[in-house]
Design an enzyme around this catalytic site. Structure first.
Site, PDB file in Angstrom:
ATOM      1  N   LYS A  61       0.832  -1.223   0.000  1.00  0.00           N
ATOM      2  CA  LYS A  61       0.000   0.000   0.000  1.00  0.00           C
ATOM      3  C   LYS A  61       0.856   1.260   0.000  1.00  0.00           C
ATOM      4  O   LYS A  61       0.606   2.214   0.737  1.00  0.00           O
ATOM      5  CB  LYS A  61      -0.979  -0.011   1.174  1.00  0.00           C
ATOM      6  CG  LYS A  61      -1.955  -1.186   1.137  1.00  0.00           C
ATOM      7  CD  LYS A  61      -2.925  -1.143   2.296  1.00  0.00           C
ATOM      8  CE  LYS A  61      -3.899  -2.306   2.239  1.00  0.00           C
ATOM      9  NZ  LYS A  61      -3.245  -3.611   2.550  1.00  0.00           N
ATOM     10  N   ARG A  62       1.850   1.274  -0.878  1.00  0.00           N
ATOM     11  CA  ARG A  62       2.724   2.432  -0.994  1.00  0.00           C
ATOM     12  C   ARG A  62       2.051   3.521  -1.829  1.00  0.00           C
ATOM     13  O   ARG A  62       1.064   3.276  -2.511  1.00  0.00           O
ATOM     14  CB  ARG A  62       4.056   2.024  -1.618  1.00  0.00           C
ATOM     15  CG  ARG A  62       4.877   1.030  -0.798  1.00  0.00           C
ATOM     16  CD  ARG A  62       5.280   1.590   0.553  1.00  0.00           C
ATOM     17  NE  ARG A  62       6.368   0.853   1.174  1.00  0.00           N
ATOM     18  CZ  ARG A  62       6.241  -0.076   2.115  1.00  0.00           C
ATOM     19  NH1 ARG A  62       5.039  -0.396   2.546  1.00  0.00           N
ATOM     20  NH2 ARG A  62       7.287  -0.686   2.636  1.00  0.00           N
TER      21      ARG A  62
END
Length: 271
Positions: free
Chosen positions: A96-97
């Site tokens: 979830k960058r």
């Protein structure tokens, strides 16, 4: 891995199951704690017992980062083991960058080049210039959060701006980004009733779908509203498979849980 190769695996295995590898040392069988690397030892047994029943594995990086350098080394060993022994498996770095410019490029390099994952999850809140650096890796996939299964999803994602829900605007806007053909999307199974509208916007894109099972999502409903001609779904099983048992037969018990889901998927695919 290309999308067509993923579709081939789905058809061959009659499965669109994605198994998470979220390792909590407080939950794994106690005998593994004697191993030099208990995280990798756990993952290896789960993978060897279930690889023929699924098409993807998804480690959430938080479960490795929490253990410092040893955790990161276990993640590296896990992805190397998958790529060397089961290269047909689609691998997802659930990280979830999402950040702008060179920062996103460096995140992408970490997961696509150094660790050699097939895909990574990203958060789109910062917009195009936070996602396109991932999409620049044309042989990889970027899985963007769209409509999640958590309670807080209603805080922002379903709010309307100018009469349209935010998640729909995110989906529509993302289609205009460079190399958007490599986008996949996270859509929670607990939001199955939204899938018909989502498919009007992204009719062919693959969806990574968490929330089936304990969170209340229904596989039949997800398939009814979300399945495409090429399936277009990866159903994510959280801890129901990998923590099916805590004894020395844990991997076999995990395979039985995975097989039950795979059989259900096979029935759907052969209707």
């Amino acid at each position: 891995m290309t999308t067509s190769q993923l579709v081939q695996q789905i058809k061959k295995k009659k499965s669109f199951l994605c198994i998470v590898l979220d390792v909590d040392l407080n939950k794994i069988p106690k005998h593994l704690l004697k191993e030099a690397d208990p995280i990798f030892a756990f993952n290896k047994e789960i993978i060897d017992a279930t690889h023929h029943l699924c098409v993807a594995y998804k480690p959430n990086t938080a479960f490795y980062e929490a253990y410092g350098i040893k955790g990161w080394q276990a993640l590296e060993k896990t992805i190397n083991y998958l790529n060397e022994n089961y290269p047909e498996i689609f691998t997802i770095a659930d990280a979830k960058r999402g950040d702008i410019g060179n920062t996103s490029t460096m995140y992408a390099k970490a997961f696509f080049e150094d660790l050699a994952f097939d895909s990574v999850t990203v958060a789109p809140y910062m917009g195009k210039d936070s996602v396109e650096p991932f999409l620049a890796f044309e042989d990889k996939h970027t899985i963007m959060l769209a409509l999640t299964s958590n309670e807080g999803a209603f805080d922002f994602q379903t709010k309307k701006i100018d009469g349209k829900e935010v998640y729909k605007q995110v989906l529509e806007t993302s289609k205009s980004w460079k190399n958007s053909k490599n986008l996949m999307y996270v859509v929670g199974a607990t939001k199955a009733e939204y899938l018909a509208d989502i498919r009007k916007i992204i009719p062919e894109s693959f969806l990574l779908v968490p929330g089936v099972g304990a969170q209340g999502g229904n596989l039949q409903d997800v398939c009814k509203y979300g399945m495409t001609e090429d399936v277009g779904l990866l159903i994510n099983s959280s801890r129901g498979i990998i923590y099916a048992a805590s004894n020395e037969n844990f991997a076999h018990e995990a395979s039985l849980k995975a097989e039950a889901l795979q059989k259900e998927m096979q029935k759907i695919l052969t209707k």
